[in-house]
Design a protein around this motif. Structure first.
Motif, PDB file in Angstrom:
ATOM      1  N   TRP A  48      44.557   4.534  22.876  1.00  0.00           N
ATOM      2  CA  TRP A  48      44.862   5.697  23.878  1.00  0.00           C
ATOM      3  C   TRP A  48      45.625   6.751  23.255  1.00  0.00           C
ATOM      4  O   TRP A  48      45.663   7.897  23.437  1.00  0.00           O
ATOM      5  N   ILE A  49      46.652   6.270  22.346  1.00  0.00           N
ATOM      6  CA  ILE A  49      47.611   7.217  21.757  1.00  0.00           C
ATOM      7  C   ILE A  49      46.771   7.887  20.666  1.00  0.00           C
ATOM      8  O   ILE A  49      46.881   9.207  20.639  1.00  0.00           O
ATOM      9  N   ARG A  50      45.875   7.276  20.096  1.00  0.00           N
ATOM     10  CA  ARG A  50      45.083   8.185  18.958  1.00  0.00           C
ATOM     11  C   ARG A  50      44.172   9.256  19.929  1.00  0.00           C
ATOM     12  O   ARG A  50      43.920  10.468  19.430  1.00  0.00           O
ATOM     13  N   TRP A  51      43.650   8.984  21.110  1.00  0.00           N
ATOM     14  CA  TRP A  51      42.829   9.822  21.693  1.00  0.00           C
ATOM     15  C   TRP A  51      43.677  10.837  22.427  1.00  0.00           C
ATOM     16  O   TRP A  51      43.418  12.132  22.260  1.00  0.00           O
ATOM     17  N   LEU A  52      45.050  10.635  22.896  1.00  0.00           N
ATOM     18  CA  LEU A  52      46.067  11.685  23.159  1.00  0.00           C
ATOM     19  C   LEU A  52      46.170  12.609  22.103  1.00  0.00           C
ATOM     20  O   LEU A  52      46.579  13.816  22.217  1.00  0.00           O
ATOM     21  N   GLU A  53      46.362  12.038  20.777  1.00  0.00           N
ATOM     22  CA  GLU A  53      46.936  12.730  19.719  1.00  0.00           C
ATOM     23  C   GLU A  53      45.837  13.812  19.297  1.00  0.00           C
ATOM     24  O   GLU A  53      46.037  14.816  18.976  1.00  0.00           O
ATOM     25  N   THR A  54      44.635  13.238  19.565  1.00  0.00           N
ATOM     26  CA  THR A  54      43.623  14.253  18.941  1.00  0.00           C
ATOM     27  C   THR A  54      43.335  15.551  20.100  1.00  0.00           C
ATOM     28  O   THR A  54      42.911  16.562  19.829  1.00  0.00           O
ATOM     29  N   ARG A  55      44.215  15.267  21.257  1.00  0.00           N
ATOM     30  CA  ARG A  55      44.113  16.369  22.273  1.00  0.00           C
ATOM     31  C   ARG A  55      45.462  17.000  22.071  1.00  0.00           C
ATOM     32  O   ARG A  55      45.881  17.932  23.117  1.00  0.00           O
ATOM     33  N   GLY A  56      46.168  16.846  20.938  1.00  0.00           N
ATOM     34  CA  GLY A  56      47.308  17.970  20.918  1.00  0.00           C
ATOM     35  C   GLY A  56      48.606  17.433  21.387  1.00  0.00           C
ATOM     36  O   GLY A  56      49.666  18.141  21.575  1.00  0.00           O
ATOM     37  N   LEU A  57      48.617  16.115  22.017  1.00  0.00           N
ATOM     38  CA  LEU A  57      50.150  15.810  22.571  1.00  0.00           C
ATOM     39  C   LEU A  57      51.073  15.529  21.484  1.00  0.00           C
ATOM     40  O   LEU A  57      50.646  14.991  20.381  1.00  0.00           O
ATOM     41  N   SER A  58      52.038  15.942  22.063  1.00  0.00           N
ATOM     42  CA  SER A  58      53.252  15.706  20.797  1.00  0.00           C
ATOM     43  C   SER A  58      53.950  14.360  20.312  1.00  0.00           C
ATOM     44  O   SER A  58      53.440  13.457  21.264  1.00  0.00           O
ATOM     45  N   LEU A  59      54.498  14.203  19.638  1.00  0.00           N
ATOM     46  CA  LEU A  59      54.804  12.793  19.007  1.00  0.00           C
ATOM     47  C   LEU A  59      55.792  12.446  20.010  1.00  0.00           C
ATOM     48  O   LEU A  59      55.868  11.017  20.275  1.00  0.00           O
ATOM     49  N   TRP A  61      55.875  12.725  23.407  1.00  0.00           N
ATOM     50  CA  TRP A  61      55.045  12.149  24.731  1.00  0.00           C
ATOM     51  C   TRP A  61      54.089  11.006  24.108  1.00  0.00           C
ATOM     52  O   TRP A  61      53.865  10.176  24.715  1.00  0.00           O
ATOM     53  N   LEU A  62      53.849  10.869  23.021  1.00  0.00           N
ATOM     54  CA  LEU A  62      52.898   9.668  22.428  1.00  0.00           C
ATOM     55  C   LEU A  62      53.900   8.395  22.469  1.00  0.00           C
ATOM     56  O   LEU A  62      53.513   7.369  22.812  1.00  0.00           O
ATOM     57  N   VAL A  63      54.972   8.483  21.905  1.00  0.00           N
ATOM     58  CA  VAL A  63      56.152   7.437  21.847  1.00  0.00           C
ATOM     59  C   VAL A  63      56.553   7.203  23.427  1.00  0.00           C
ATOM     60  O   VAL A  63      56.536   6.136  23.764  1.00  0.00           O
ATOM     61  N   ALA A  64      56.438   8.145  24.465  1.00  0.00           N
ATOM     62  CA  ALA A  64      56.742   7.861  25.626  1.00  0.00           C
ATOM     63  C   ALA A  64      55.746   7.164  26.187  1.00  0.00           C
ATOM     64  O   ALA A  64      56.156   5.982  27.174  1.00  0.00           O
ATOM     65  N   PHE A  65      54.342   7.573  26.014  1.00  0.00           N
ATOM     66  CA  PHE A  65      53.315   6.808  26.388  1.00  0.00           C
ATOM     67  C   PHE A  65      53.488   5.186  26.062  1.00  0.00           C
ATOM     68  O   PHE A  65      53.120   4.225  26.822  1.00  0.00           O
ATOM     69  N   ALA A  66      53.641   5.012  24.889  1.00  0.00           N
ATOM     70  CA  ALA A  66      53.713   3.757  24.363  1.00  0.00           C
ATOM     71  C   ALA A  66      54.799   2.968  24.851  1.00  0.00           C
ATOM     72  O   ALA A  66      54.651   1.549  24.932  1.00  0.00           O
ATOM     73  N   LEU A  67      55.860   3.427  25.370  1.00  0.00           N
ATOM     74  CA  LEU A  67      57.020   2.726  25.779  1.00  0.00           C
ATOM     75  C   LEU A  67      56.947   2.656  27.466  1.00  0.00           C
ATOM     76  O   LEU A  67      57.699   2.152  28.136  1.00  0.00           O
TER      77      LEU A  67
END
Length: 201
Positions: A48-59, A61-67
């Motif tokens: 999910w993090i890789r998919w969100l990253e490919t859609r331009g989500l900032s670091l 929000w990626l960390v926030a998603f993981a937590l």
């Protein structure tokens, strides 16, 4: 709720119980299966993090998603929820991939079958696939998911739906007496907020 169900007629989706048997999950022997679920959960969050990253989500929000509580919960909870989350992740990312190939279609096919064997609610994916294919046919677009494969899904799912039918009936009968936040299912259907318009309530 479980005490109200007739266990003689209860049917459980087979995937999770099979894993319990294969890993001999019991007091004193929980680590092997726990490691499998930890790996599945880490894979789910990573995908999910890789998919969100490919859609331009900032670091940030990626960390926030993981937590977020949900991903963390799946990494510590060895249940059918963790399997379901991983399989749905595979289904979603493969089905909605920008440039799908035959491998993606195979992943979709396998993930839907396993999802149905994991959770009864996954049968709703069959309805989604049928609707998606029919809409593409009506619009005369190139089908992203061939209609004949959808029919194969339906044929393969028919015995499973028959298998789940007694479960659905018993669950509905038992849940009619099961209160959620002090309200019964009938209360929700008739509306619990008198001040709202009927449609919203």
């Amino acid at each position: 709720l479980e005490r109200q169900l007739d266990h003689d007629t209860m049917l459980s989706p087979p995937l999770y119980p099979v894993l319990l048997e294969v890993f001999d999950y019991r007091p004193g022997n929980t680590i092997p299966m726990a490691l499998l679920f930890l790996a599945l959960s880490v894979a789910t969050v990573t995908l999910w993090i890789r998919w969100l990253e490919t859609r331009g989500l900032s670091l940030f929000w990626l960390v926030a998603f993981a937590l977020m509580p949900a991903p963390v919960w799946y990494t510590i909870n060895a249940s059918a929820d963790s399997i379901n989350a991983f399989l749905f992740c595979l289904f979603f990312l493969s089905f909605f991939k920008d440039r799908s190939n035959y491998l993606d279609k195979i992943i979709v096919f396998i993930s839907v079958i396993l999802l149905i064997l994991c959770r009864p609610t996954s049968i709703s994916l069959i309805g989604f696939l049928v609707a998606f294919a029919l809409i593409n046919v009506i619009r005369k677009k190139g089908e992203k998911f061939p209609l004949f494969i959808v029919f194969v899904f339906v044929l393969l799912s028919a015995p499973v739906m028959f298998f789940y039918y007694p479960y659905a009936v018993k669950f509905l009968q038992a849940s009619s007496d099961f209160a959620l936040f002090g309200f019964y299912p009938g209360d929700y259907l008739s509306g619990i907020f008198g001040g709202l318009p009927r449609v919203l309530d």
